[in-house]
Scaffold this motif. Sequence first.
Motif, mmCIF file in Angstrom:
data_model
loop_
_atom_site.group_PDB
_atom_site.id
_atom_site.type_symbol
_atom_site.label_atom_id
_atom_site.label_comp_id
_atom_site.label_asym_id
_atom_site.label_seq_id
_atom_site.Cartn_x
_atom_site.Cartn_y
_atom_site.Cartn_z
ATOM 1 N N ASP A 160 1.155 3.393 12.691
ATOM 2 C CA ASP A 160 0.833 4.701 12.082
ATOM 3 C C ASP A 160 -0.379 5.358 13.072
ATOM 4 N N ALA A 261 11.393 6.744 5.599
ATOM 5 C CA ALA A 261 10.356 7.434 4.358
ATOM 6 C C ALA A 261 10.847 8.433 3.850
ATOM 7 N N GLU A 265 12.138 9.049 -0.055
ATOM 8 C CA GLU A 265 11.657 10.272 -0.949
ATOM 9 C C GLU A 265 12.450 10.986 -1.626
ATOM 10 N N TYR A 302 6.648 3.221 5.405
ATOM 11 C CA TYR A 302 7.563 3.748 4.327
ATOM 12 C C TYR A 302 7.184 2.881 2.923
ATOM 13 N N PHE A 303 6.364 2.398 3.017
ATOM 14 C CA PHE A 303 5.996 1.517 1.627
ATOM 15 C C PHE A 303 5.614 2.140 0.586
ATOM 16 N N GLN A 304 4.912 3.497 0.711
ATOM 17 C CA GLN A 304 4.592 4.096 -0.592
ATOM 18 C C GLN A 304 5.689 4.798 -1.326
ATOM 19 N N GLN A 305 6.799 5.307 -0.361
ATOM 20 C CA GLN A 305 8.018 5.825 -0.888
ATOM 21 C C GLN A 305 8.698 4.769 -1.657
ATOM 22 N N SER A 307 7.829 1.912 -2.877
ATOM 23 C CA SER A 307 7.149 1.521 -4.110
ATOM 24 C C SER A 307 7.279 2.460 -5.183
ATOM 25 N N TYR A 308 7.408 3.842 -4.823
ATOM 26 C CA TYR A 308 7.662 4.765 -5.830
ATOM 27 C C TYR A 308 9.075 4.725 -6.569
ATOM 28 N N MET A 342 -0.025 -5.647 1.019
ATOM 29 C CA MET A 342 0.900 -4.653 0.444
ATOM 30 C C MET A 342 1.769 -5.111 -0.917
ATOM 31 N N GLU A 346 1.672 -4.044 -4.892
ATOM 32 C CA GLU A 346 2.779 -3.535 -5.486
ATOM 33 C C GLU A 346 3.106 -4.468 -6.770
ATOM 34 N N GLU A 349 0.941 -3.106 -9.690
ATOM 35 C CA GLU A 349 1.420 -1.898 -10.242
ATOM 36 C C GLU A 349 2.659 -2.390 -11.167
#
Length: 498
Positions: A160, A261, A265, A302-305, A307-308, A342, A346, A349
């Motif tokens: 990052d 990522a 998305e 790309y973890f956020q995408q 997880s979504y 991470m 997750e 959530e």
Amino acid sequence: MLKQILSKLPRKSLKPESADLTSPESQSTQRSNGSSTGSRAKSNGPKRTSSAVFPASVVAGIEPLVPFKDVSSAERMNLFVRKVSLCCVTFDFTDPTKNTLEKDVKRQTLLELVDFVASGSMKFSEPAILAMCRMSAVNLFRVFPPNYRSNSISMSENDDNDEPVFDPAWPHLQIVYDLLLRFITSTCLDAKVAKKYIDHSFILRLLDLFDSEDPRERDCLKTILHKVYGKFMVHRPFIRKSISNIFYRFVFETEKHNGIAELLEIFGSIISGFALPLKEEHKIFLWRVLIPLHKPKSLGIYFQQLSYCVTQFMEKEPKLASIVIKGILKYWPITNSQKELMFLGELEEILEAINMVEFQKVMVPLFWRIGCCISSFHFQVAERALFLWNNDQIVNLIAHNRHAILPIIFPALEKNAHSHWNQAVLNLTLNVRKLFSEMDEALFLSCLAQFKDSEEKLSLVAEKRKVAWQQLENAASLKPITGNTAVLVTPFATSIIC
């Protein structure tokens, strides 16, 4: 008679595109353009064109054409095709001093085309669609050279902090992307006609560009591919399959790709539009693609995408929660503490949205893993695991299943309370112990008694093992050393801990 003979002689074409009537200036432009293209091929790698699908057009020279306002409505579409064909000429943007006049003419022409497409004044003819697809292919589609790919996503967790690489041709590429986006989203474009040219080959070449290191280009590609998916329904299964293949290659072969990522998305919005009940192919995508994407070391990028996308599946079909948890446990990191953090986030959530039936299917292996995290020497991992008890929904699930959960994690809690080096982890552990004690004191005392019994048994076993080794060492010390007899290791040496 003379007129008949002269009429049979071949005539020279008067079209401006003809190579026979090219002016010396135009020829010099072509030569300089050719040399610049060659230098670009040497510096940026070979340029892969789409000539198999869209025949390459040759434009002799590049001169500005008349504006759209100066021609009649009947001639505007023909002028549009000519302007688009003019933009098929490419230049070397690594050297800003080369072909500056020609580059400016092309830039102004592209801006005119953007305004014309945005106006939506005329329905695009089939030759116009062909010309637009050909121009997009010539200007955008290219192969990134091997040295470019070797500097792709690093396998460290600190990616990052890496500075992004920007393409020197971006000011030019941005206008082409903007034109393509407006063209695809235009109400004047007939999808039934355009699907012949924006076909599988075009989409595959578009997907190849997601490996660009320039984040601005990937962002434009993300928007364009999303619009293509929305407008061309016939291509939707192929787009999903092609993106899945990119994910497969990334997870199981290379672990190097710059656009994971952005592709995730896109898939996040695709998943939100899935009809219920979910098709089997969509569930297979979850299990074979999204879950294994937890494996690469570069997960943090790309973890956020990711997880979504997983959350979207569980919102569509809550009973998939247990499958997701099993998959996460399968790919749980053992030596990577940052990935563990991470994964724990997750899990929280997922547990907030899981129902009781699905929770009971996975609670035993789940809390065995959480117990390992609680006893971790990495204080952030232990702390994050203990933070789960700050969530009321998770505490409610634990309370209803405490008879199965407390015996699993009690040893980790008890060992932390007596010997963990970090004070924050120690305080959190004591709070969780107190919570269980107030929740069910009888169960807590029972687990405490079992823990003490097991510790005593382990101590006895360790003592017996120590006595047995001492007896073996004493017996060995009484035997003389002859021939190839092994040398006795002294008790002092065996007591050294490596």
